[in-house]
Write an enzyme that holds these catalytic residues in place. Structure first.
Site, PDB file in Angstrom:
ATOM      1  N   TYR A  53      59.024  26.379  70.751  1.00 47.30           N
ATOM      2  CA  TYR A  53      57.944  26.109  71.688  1.00 47.30           C
ATOM      3  C   TYR A  53      58.475  26.134  73.125  1.00 47.30           C
ATOM      4  O   TYR A  53      59.562  25.650  73.419  1.00 47.30           O
ATOM      5  CB  TYR A  53      57.304  24.755  71.417  1.00 47.30           C
ATOM      6  CG  TYR A  53      56.504  24.672  70.136  1.00 47.30           C
ATOM      7  CD1 TYR A  53      56.183  25.810  69.403  1.00 47.30           C
ATOM      8  CD2 TYR A  53      56.066  23.446  69.649  1.00 47.30           C
ATOM      9  CE1 TYR A  53      55.454  25.727  68.229  1.00 47.30           C
ATOM     10  CE2 TYR A  53      55.324  23.345  68.487  1.00 47.30           C
ATOM     11  CZ  TYR A  53      55.028  24.483  67.775  1.00 47.30           C
ATOM     12  OH  TYR A  53      54.303  24.391  66.608  1.00 47.30           O
ATOM     13  N   SER A 211      45.815  23.018  63.604  1.00 48.42           N
ATOM     14  CA  SER A 211      44.574  23.631  64.076  1.00 48.42           C
ATOM     15  C   SER A 211      43.344  23.028  63.396  1.00 48.42           C
ATOM     16  O   SER A 211      42.499  23.747  62.862  1.00 48.42           O
ATOM     17  CB  SER A 211      44.589  25.153  63.855  1.00 48.42           C
ATOM     18  OG  SER A 211      43.549  25.783  64.574  1.00 48.42           O
ATOM     19  N   PRO A 212      43.195  21.697  63.407  1.00 45.90           N
ATOM     20  CA  PRO A 212      42.039  21.075  62.751  1.00 45.90           C
ATOM     21  C   PRO A 212      40.701  21.437  63.397  1.00 45.90           C
ATOM     22  O   PRO A 212      39.655  21.290  62.768  1.00 45.90           O
ATOM     23  CB  PRO A 212      42.328  19.580  62.869  1.00 45.90           C
ATOM     24  CG  PRO A 212      43.228  19.467  64.058  1.00 45.90           C
ATOM     25  CD  PRO A 212      44.074  20.696  64.031  1.00 45.90           C
ATOM     26  N   LEU A 213      40.734  21.927  64.647  1.00 43.09           N
ATOM     27  CA  LEU A 213      39.501  22.341  65.329  1.00 43.09           C
ATOM     28  C   LEU A 213      39.345  23.856  65.346  1.00 43.09           C
ATOM     29  O   LEU A 213      38.509  24.396  66.071  1.00 43.09           O
ATOM     30  CB  LEU A 213      39.467  21.806  66.760  1.00 43.09           C
ATOM     31  CG  LEU A 213      39.521  20.283  66.916  1.00 43.09           C
ATOM     32  CD1 LEU A 213      39.370  19.899  68.378  1.00 43.09           C
ATOM     33  CD2 LEU A 213      38.451  19.607  66.072  1.00 43.09           C
ATOM     34  N   ALA A 214      40.135  24.563  64.532  1.00 44.92           N
ATOM     35  CA  ALA A 214      40.046  26.027  64.435  1.00 44.92           C
ATOM     36  C   ALA A 214      40.154  26.678  65.809  1.00 44.92           C
ATOM     37  O   ALA A 214      39.330  27.511  66.191  1.00 44.92           O
ATOM     38  CB  ALA A 214      38.755  26.450  63.732  1.00 44.92           C
ATOM     39  N   GLY A 216      39.508  25.541  68.616  1.00 39.45           N
ATOM     40  CA  GLY A 216      38.384  25.203  69.476  1.00 39.45           C
ATOM     41  C   GLY A 216      37.022  25.636  68.972  1.00 39.45           C
ATOM     42  O   GLY A 216      36.001  25.220  69.522  1.00 39.45           O
ATOM     43  N   LEU A 217      36.973  26.449  67.915  1.00 45.57           N
ATOM     44  CA  LEU A 217      35.661  26.914  67.422  1.00 45.57           C
ATOM     45  C   LEU A 217      34.801  25.762  66.914  1.00 45.57           C
ATOM     46  O   LEU A 217      33.564  25.865  66.921  1.00 45.57           O
ATOM     47  CB  LEU A 217      35.844  27.942  66.311  1.00 45.57           C
ATOM     48  CG  LEU A 217      36.289  29.350  66.709  1.00 45.57           C
ATOM     49  CD1 LEU A 217      36.207  30.279  65.515  1.00 45.57           C
ATOM     50  CD2 LEU A 217      35.442  29.894  67.850  1.00 45.57           C
ATOM     51  N   LEU A 218      35.444  24.677  66.476  1.00 44.51           N
ATOM     52  CA  LEU A 218      34.698  23.541  65.939  1.00 44.51           C
ATOM     53  C   LEU A 218      34.491  22.445  66.978  1.00 44.51           C
ATOM     54  O   LEU A 218      34.108  21.334  66.642  1.00 44.51           O
ATOM     55  CB  LEU A 218      35.434  22.972  64.720  1.00 44.51           C
ATOM     56  CG  LEU A 218      35.563  23.935  63.537  1.00 44.51           C
ATOM     57  CD1 LEU A 218      36.485  23.358  62.477  1.00 44.51           C
ATOM     58  CD2 LEU A 218      34.184  24.243  62.931  1.00 44.51           C
ATOM     59  N   GLY A 220      32.352  22.709  69.576  1.00 46.43           N
ATOM     60  CA  GLY A 220      31.070  22.849  70.249  1.00 46.43           C
ATOM     61  C   GLY A 220      30.981  24.063  71.136  1.00 46.43           C
ATOM     62  O   GLY A 220      30.508  23.975  72.279  1.00 46.43           O
TER      63      GLY A 220
END
Length: 322
Positions: A53, A211-214, A216-218, A220
């Site tokens: 990273y 990536s629990p929010l995909a 950012g797709l999840l 909103g």
């Protein structure tokens, strides 16, 4: 903050893991330090990073940012369960990549220098190395554990059969083996339910979803906030591919009076076998938003509705066989 054991180990970690991938290149050092201080204030003791990273600022830069934070004292290091990773290439030379015994041992020493610490709590294989036998991998890890440089070992992006092969090989050597697995897991990406989650449960391996929010797709993306429109522009193809499901998801969240990001993260926290999803904030605002999910309890009817919008999998072979 709630805490749980990492897999079958006795190590206690917070139910959220702070991902530091943005630190040192997308997030300035001082801002990164502020987020980590706030994480400790909130009770988060589990931090995840990797030797590669740093990206545009140079590989290893993120570990250096954590190192300067630890160097400030105040028991920052003692109160942190530190997880980093090995696998990715740190140079163009052939032995500075993958999971040879040489690279594991040398990469660990290099990470320790950048992190300004004497030990790594959880040393993770960033990806599977099919060209290196587990006997060699475990021999290197046994050396690091015996030296006190590493306490626990985990994996990332491994298939179920690889988790089995790893821990069976470790058992033959009377070594603890893998205690955790980082997998890509969220409402949109549920493939690990087929075999990885059942295998992890069988072997006592804690699952740490990334990536629990995909991406950012999840969070909103169909809303009318300025940030959402920018995100939608960057991910237009992905948004259009999943638009019907995302619309149904956001409609449900609106009906429940909950933010989509909070629901998506809370859903991951509700899944059996999940230890702690990784939240990777770029800003303090994003980090503060992640904390709200800890206060969200989803009822069974809500979980069932989410399964209708984003169908998952039964454990193999029941998913495809009688």
């Amino acid at each position: 903050m709630e805490y749980t054991h990492l897999g079958r180990s006795g190590l206690s970690v917070s139910r959220l893991c702070l991902g530091t991938m943005n630190f040192g290149w997308r997030t300035e050092e001082a801002d990164s330090h502020a987020v980590m201080d706030r994480a400790h204030d909130a009770g988060i003791n589990f931090f995840d990073t990797a030797n590669v990273y740093g990206f545009e600022a140079g590989k290893g830069r993120t570990e250096e940012v954590l190192g300067t934070w630890f160097a400030q004292g105040g028991e920052r290091r003692e109160r942190t369960v530190l997880a980093t990773k090995v696998y990715g290439g740190m140079s163009d030379w052939p032995n500075d990549t993958f999971l040879s015994a040489r690279n594991i041992v040398r990469a660990c020493d290099a990470s320790l220098r950048r992190l300004q610490t004497d030990w790594i709590d959880l040393y993770q294989f960033h990806h599977v190395d099919l060209a290196t036998p587990w006997e060699e991998i475990w021999q290197a890890c046994e050396t690091l554990v015996a030296q006190g440089k590493v306490l626990y070992v985990g994996s990332s992006n491994h298939a179920a059969w690889q988790l089995a092969a790893a821990n069976e090989a470790a058992a033959r050597r009377h070594f603890l083996g893998l205690v955790s697995e980082q997998s890509h897991y969220n409402l949109l990406t549920r493939h690990v339910e087929l075999e990885v989650l059942p295998a992890a449960k069988h072997y006592g391996i804690g699952v740490i979803p990334w990536s629990p929010l995909a991406q950012g797709l999840l969070a909103g993306v169909l809303g009318d906030q300025e940030g959402d429109r920018r995100h939608q522009q960057r991910n237009r193809e992905r948004v259009e591919q999943h638009r019907p499901a995302l619309q149904a998801f956001e409609d449900a969240c609106r009906e429940w009076g909950l933010a989509p990001a909070d629901v998506a993260l809370a859903w991951v926290l509700h899944q059996d076998g999940v230890t702690a999803p990784i939240v990777g904030p770029r800003t303090m605002e994003q980090f503060e938003g992640s904390l709200a999910a800890l206060d969200v309890t989803l009822e069974q009817a809500q979980l069932d509705r989410l399964d209708e919008v984003f169908p998952g999998y039964r454990a193999a072979p029941m998913e495809y066989a009688w």
